[in-house]
Design a protein around this motif. Structure first.
Motif, PDB file in Angstrom:
ATOM      1  N   PHE A 106       0.811  -1.212   0.000  1.00 21.59           N
ATOM      2  CA  PHE A 106       0.000   0.000   0.000  1.00 21.59           C
ATOM      3  C   PHE A 106       0.848   1.267   0.000  1.00 21.59           C
ATOM      4  N   TYR A 107       2.150   1.125   0.195  1.00 19.57           N
ATOM      5  CA  TYR A 107       3.041   2.288   0.124  1.00 19.57           C
ATOM      6  C   TYR A 107       4.421   1.784  -0.289  1.00 19.57           C
ATOM      7  N   LYS A 108       5.067   2.546  -1.142  1.00 19.97           N
ATOM      8  CA  LYS A 108       6.381   2.122  -1.630  1.00 19.97           C
ATOM      9  C   LYS A 108       7.243   3.347  -1.898  1.00 19.97           C
ATOM     10  N   THR A 109       8.487   3.247  -1.495  1.00 21.71           N
ATOM     11  CA  THR A 109       9.496   4.246  -1.830  1.00 21.71           C
ATOM     12  C   THR A 109      10.505   3.551  -2.739  1.00 21.71           C
ATOM     13  N   LYS A 110      11.583   4.231  -3.025  1.00 24.90           N
ATOM     14  CA  LYS A 110      12.633   3.616  -3.841  1.00 24.90           C
ATOM     15  C   LYS A 110      13.220   2.369  -3.157  1.00 24.90           C
TER      16      LYS A 110
ATOM     17  N   LEU B  21      -7.535   1.051   0.816  1.00 25.41           N
ATOM     18  CA  LEU B  21      -7.848   2.053   1.830  1.00 25.41           C
ATOM     19  C   LEU B  21      -6.579   2.763   2.307  1.00 25.41           C
ATOM     20  N   LEU B  22      -5.569   1.978   2.674  1.00 25.57           N
ATOM     21  CA  LEU B  22      -4.340   2.563   3.210  1.00 25.57           C
ATOM     22  C   LEU B  22      -3.557   3.321   2.145  1.00 25.57           C
ATOM     23  N   ALA B  23      -3.562   2.821   0.916  1.00 23.95           N
ATOM     24  CA  ALA B  23      -2.878   3.528  -0.181  1.00 23.95           C
ATOM     25  C   ALA B  23      -3.504   4.902  -0.389  1.00 23.95           C
ATOM     26  N   ALA B  24      -4.832   4.973  -0.337  1.00 32.74           N
ATOM     27  CA  ALA B  24      -5.522   6.258  -0.509  1.00 32.74           C
ATOM     28  C   ALA B  24      -5.182   7.215   0.626  1.00 32.74           C
ATOM     29  N   GLU B  25      -5.128   6.719   1.843  1.00 28.26           N
ATOM     30  CA  GLU B  25      -4.790   7.567   2.989  1.00 28.26           C
ATOM     31  C   GLU B  25      -3.343   8.060   2.914  1.00 28.26           C
TER      32      GLU B  25
ATOM     33  N   GLU C  39      -1.647   8.420   0.172  1.00 25.60           N
ATOM     34  CA  GLU C  39      -1.586   9.367  -0.940  1.00 25.60           C
ATOM     35  C   GLU C  39      -2.015  10.757  -0.462  1.00 25.60           C
ATOM     36  N   LYS C  40      -3.063  10.824   0.362  1.00 29.29           N
ATOM     37  CA  LYS C  40      -3.489  12.105   0.947  1.00 29.29           C
ATOM     38  C   LYS C  40      -2.376  12.718   1.793  1.00 29.29           C
ATOM     39  N   GLU C  41      -1.746  11.869   2.597  1.00 26.86           N
ATOM     40  CA  GLU C  41      -0.686  12.323   3.516  1.00 26.86           C
ATOM     41  C   GLU C  41       0.572  12.776   2.788  1.00 26.86           C
ATOM     42  N   THR C  42       0.968  12.029   1.762  1.00 28.79           N
ATOM     43  CA  THR C  42       2.254  12.282   1.109  1.00 28.79           C
ATOM     44  C   THR C  42       2.140  13.009  -0.219  1.00 28.79           C
ATOM     45  N   GLY C  43       0.955  12.961  -0.812  1.00 29.13           N
ATOM     46  CA  GLY C  43       0.782  13.570  -2.123  1.00 29.13           C
ATOM     47  C   GLY C  43       1.327  12.725  -3.261  1.00 29.13           C
TER      48      GLY C  43
END
Length: 180
Positions: A18-22, A167-171, A173-177
């Motif tokens: 649901f979240y990924k960085t480099k 759900l978590l990916a959307a949240e 995305e809101k937090e980090t843009g």
């Protein structure tokens, strides 16, 4: 979602990210101890914390901080247990560095430290559970009988995990843009 497959140890988790960085990824948990229990891992499959690069450690720590903040908000909790079991002798059940983020509320366990017993017991041994599932599938393909040991907590379905992932990916995305 990226076209290439992504693994947590030997297990494919591409659709659970649901979240990924480099360098890091956050994934939902197949057998959460409490609602919102997620994992943050380096993308590179590295077994021990000591084997991570400085850049991976920094990225991992910032990812844990960001994800923990969002998890507390989404699940309405007032704290989090953030834990790394580094190596098999420390209770690590999948040989891939991972940080547990378990959102917590006051009195969610009889004792604050009961969460650690749950992580190390059958309920928390996700690696063993997934290996049993893999063995079961292999045996079923060979049309042989096989008894799978009982685990205390039933696993979630892929559909349940993917719903939480969205759900978590959307949240986040809101937090980090930034979008996954």
């Amino acid at each position: 979602m990226a076209a290439s497959e992504i693994f947590f140890g030997p297990f494919k988790v591409t659709t659970q990210i649901f979240y990924k960085t480099k360098l890091s990824m956050a994934i939902v948990n197949i057998k959460p101890i409490l609602p919102g229990h997620v994992l943050v891992c380096p993308i590179r499959a590295v077994a021990r914390y000591k084997d991570m690069t400085g850049e991976e450690i920094a990225d991992h720590a910032l990812t844990v901080q960001k994800v923990a903040n969002v998890i507390e908000s989404v699940y309405g909790t007032t704290g989090a247990t953030i834990a790394i079991q580094d190596g098999g002798s420390a209770g690590q059940s999948v040989p891939h560095v991972h940080t547990h983020i378990i959102p917590r509320k006051l009195n969610d366990f009889p004792s604050i430290d009961d969460v650690y017993a749950r992580l190390e017991g059958p309920d928390g041994n996700v690696g063993r559970f997934l290996e049993i599932q893999r063995q079961r599938k292999a045996v079923e393909e060979q049309k042989k009988d096989f008894v799978v040991e009982s685990m205390n907590r039933p696993p979630r379905t892929m559909e349940e995990m993917e719903a939480e992932t969205k759900l978590l990916a959307a949240e986040l995305e809101k937090e980090t843009g930034s979008k996954l």
